[in-house]
Design a protein around this motif. Structure first.
Motif, PDB file in Angstrom:
ATOM      1  N   LYS A  16       0.917  -5.865  -2.711  1.00  9.70           N
ATOM      2  CA  LYS A  16       1.019  -6.257  -4.110  1.00  9.70           C
ATOM      3  C   LYS A  16       0.171  -7.498  -4.395  1.00  9.70           C
ATOM      4  O   LYS A  16      -0.506  -7.595  -5.415  1.00  9.70           O
ATOM      5  CB  LYS A  16       2.479  -6.525  -4.477  1.00  9.70           C
ATOM      6  CG  LYS A  16       2.691  -6.835  -5.929  1.00  9.70           C
ATOM      7  CD  LYS A  16       4.156  -7.027  -6.229  1.00  9.70           C
ATOM      8  CE  LYS A  16       4.347  -7.372  -7.697  1.00  9.70           C
ATOM      9  NZ  LYS A  16       5.753  -7.608  -8.020  1.00  9.70           N
ATOM     10  N   ALA A  17       0.186  -8.453  -3.476  1.00  8.76           N
ATOM     11  CA  ALA A  17      -0.586  -9.693  -3.657  1.00  8.76           C
ATOM     12  C   ALA A  17      -2.088  -9.440  -3.617  1.00  8.76           C
ATOM     13  O   ALA A  17      -2.855 -10.124  -4.298  1.00  8.76           O
ATOM     14  CB  ALA A  17      -0.197 -10.716  -2.594  1.00  8.76           C
ATOM     15  N   LEU A  18      -2.522  -8.462  -2.841  1.00  2.70           N
ATOM     16  CA  LEU A  18      -3.955  -8.215  -2.669  1.00  2.70           C
ATOM     17  C   LEU A  18      -4.551  -7.296  -3.738  1.00  2.70           C
ATOM     18  O   LEU A  18      -5.768  -7.169  -3.817  1.00  2.70           O
ATOM     19  CB  LEU A  18      -4.226  -7.629  -1.283  1.00  2.70           C
ATOM     20  CG  LEU A  18      -3.928  -8.563  -0.117  1.00  2.70           C
ATOM     21  CD1 LEU A  18      -4.160  -7.847   1.203  1.00  2.70           C
ATOM     22  CD2 LEU A  18      -4.756  -9.820  -0.194  1.00  2.70           C
ATOM     23  N   LYS A  19      -3.721  -6.664  -4.549  1.00  4.66           N
ATOM     24  CA  LYS A  19      -4.234  -5.772  -5.599  1.00  4.66           C
ATOM     25  C   LYS A  19      -4.563  -6.601  -6.841  1.00  4.66           C
ATOM     26  O   LYS A  19      -3.853  -6.560  -7.840  1.00  4.66           O
ATOM     27  CB  LYS A  19      -3.214  -4.693  -5.929  1.00  4.66           C
ATOM     28  CG  LYS A  19      -3.118  -3.648  -4.856  1.00  4.66           C
ATOM     29  CD  LYS A  19      -2.226  -2.516  -5.281  1.00  4.66           C
ATOM     30  CE  LYS A  19      -2.186  -1.473  -4.181  1.00  4.66           C
ATOM     31  NZ  LYS A  19      -1.371  -0.328  -4.546  1.00  4.66           N
ATOM     32  N   THR A  20      -5.634  -7.333  -6.767  1.00  4.18           N
ATOM     33  CA  THR A  20      -6.085  -8.164  -7.874  1.00  4.18           C
ATOM     34  C   THR A  20      -7.591  -8.306  -7.798  1.00  4.18           C
ATOM     35  O   THR A  20      -8.191  -8.126  -6.745  1.00  4.18           O
ATOM     36  CB  THR A  20      -5.401  -9.548  -7.852  1.00  4.18           C
ATOM     37  OG1 THR A  20      -5.877 -10.323  -8.938  1.00  4.18           O
ATOM     38  CG2 THR A  20      -5.680 -10.280  -6.554  1.00  4.18           C
TER      39      THR A  20
END
Length: 147
Positions: A16-20
């Motif tokens: 979730k943190a890396l999907k940016t």
């Protein structure tokens, strides 16, 4: 051969943190690690300046899920577009850490410095003296005709 991407092998919290679209920096430390006691304040100080350009997380290895790229503490992982770009075991010196931040995030724009006003108090007084108010205008008009 495995068809799973490296992102799928991570814990859901990391996915979730890396999907940016922004760069992501993960700092892993431990409260019982003497090197982390020195490194974390330095990391936080450098990261503070880049907080608007990247997502930066400081994680405790005792409380967060295990990350496959972390084998010791302190460790810093630089991600861009969901891919690991750089792994630092330890943070090195403040200067080298700043170089890595600059390399992976980009240079910071200089802060906006307000310009000194081009007018000062003397200019304002002179301008106000020259203003022609309604009573002064009538005085001038009446003096022209018969003064």
């Amino acid at each position: 051969m495995s068809s799973t991407s490296p992102l799928e092998s991570l814990a859901p919290v990391y996915r979730k943190a890396l999907k940016t679209w922004r760069p992501v920096i993960l700092y892993f430390g431990n409260e019982h690690c003497p090197a982390c006691e020195w490194a974390e304040p330095v990391f936080r100080e450098v990261a503070q300046r880049y907080r608007h350009q990247a997502n930066i997380y400081v994680l405790n290895t005792g409380e967060s899920p295990r990350h496959p790229n972390v084998t010791g503490t302190p460790t810093v992982l630089f991600f861009k577009d969901g891919k690991l770009r750089k792994k630092l075991k330890g943070i090195g010196t403040r200067e080298t850490l700043e170089e890595y931040f600059t390399k992976h995030i980009g240079r910071l724009r200089p802060r906006y410095v307000p310009h000194k006003p081009s007018h000062d108090l003397a200019w304002l007084r002179q301008t106000l003296r020259r203003l022609c108010t309604v009573p002064r205008a009538f005085e001038r008009l009446s003096c022209r005709g018969g003064c």
